[in-house]
Write an enzyme that holds these catalytic residues in place. Structure first.
Site, PDB file in Angstrom:
ATOM      1  N   GLY A   1       4.821   7.026 -13.085  1.00  0.00           N
ATOM      2  CA  GLY A   1       3.671   6.689 -13.922  1.00  0.00           C
ATOM      3  C   GLY A   1       2.424   6.520 -13.081  1.00  0.00           C
ATOM      4  N   CYS A   2       1.457   5.805 -13.611  1.00  0.00           N
ATOM      5  CA  CYS A   2       0.181   5.586 -12.927  1.00  0.00           C
ATOM      6  C   CYS A   2       0.430   5.006 -11.532  1.00  0.00           C
ATOM      7  CB  CYS A   2      -0.699   4.646 -13.747  1.00  0.00           C
ATOM      8  SG  CYS A   2      -2.258   4.251 -12.944  1.00  0.00           S
ATOM      9  N   PHE A   3      -0.064   5.699 -10.516  1.00  0.00           N
ATOM     10  CA  PHE A   3       0.254   5.291  -9.152  1.00  0.00           C
ATOM     11  C   PHE A   3      -0.323   3.947  -8.759  1.00  0.00           C
ATOM     12  CE2 PHE A   3      -2.780   8.969  -7.602  1.00  0.00           C
ATOM     13  CZ  PHE A   3      -3.892   8.364  -8.176  1.00  0.00           C
TER      14      PHE A   3
END
Length: 170
Positions: free
Chosen positions: A9-11
């Site tokens: 997902g969003c890093f």
């Protein structure tokens, strides 16, 4: 020193969870967020967000194998996100948010597959894990403003699926 490369997902959130929750913290020597697994060279965040580059937002972890193991890094990966959703974590949807492990050698691939099978049996008996296990390709660091983003922006966006589902360190 060994390197692990994961996408969950969003890093920003992936980096934050590893830096705040992984035990022992001293085992994590360095992290960087970036892009990998795609078809374009030197992608930008804007390009990756178009869903046309096939890059994943990923985290590269340099860790001290005297203090922790690749097995533990990977089990933590499965515990800190939802590996059963395809191309999505929380409200973040797109191929850049896929669940993936990018292995740097055959031993890492073997360990990742074994840990995934163990996690599937123990924690997800009724849902299929869709995490991709792929050989690591070229890595591009994300733009500077993405590095340690949530440390620099404590009120920044956090993905609702980034939390520990079980205690990896018992």
């Amino acid at each position: 020193m060994q390197i692990a490369i994961i996408a969950a997902g969003c890093f920003w959130g992936v980096q934050e969870v590893y830096l705040r929750k992984f035990i022992p913290a001293a085992a994590i020597l360095k992290t960087s967020v970036g892009y990998t697994g795609g078809i374009t060279a030197d992608p930008t965040y804007k390009e990756v967000c178009t869903n046309t580059t096939n890059h994943a937002e990923a985290l590269k972890i340099e860790f001290d194998e005297k203090l922790t193991s690749y097995d533990k890094i990977i089990e933590f990966f499965f515990a800190m996100h939802d590996p059963t959703t395809s191309n999505q974590q929380g409200n973040d949807i797109g191929t850049q948010y896929r669940s993936a492990i990018f292995t740097t050698n055959p031993e890492q691939a073997t360990i990742a597959k074994r840990v995934m099978n163990e996690v599937q049996a123990k924690h997800y008996p009724n849902k299929k894990i869709v995490t991709q296990i792929l050989p690591a390709g070229k890595w591009w660091d994300a733009e500077d403003y993405h590095q340690l983003y949530l440390e620099k922006n404590p009120d920044g966006y956090r993905c609702s699926s980034h939390f520990l589902r079980w205690n990896v360190f018992e």
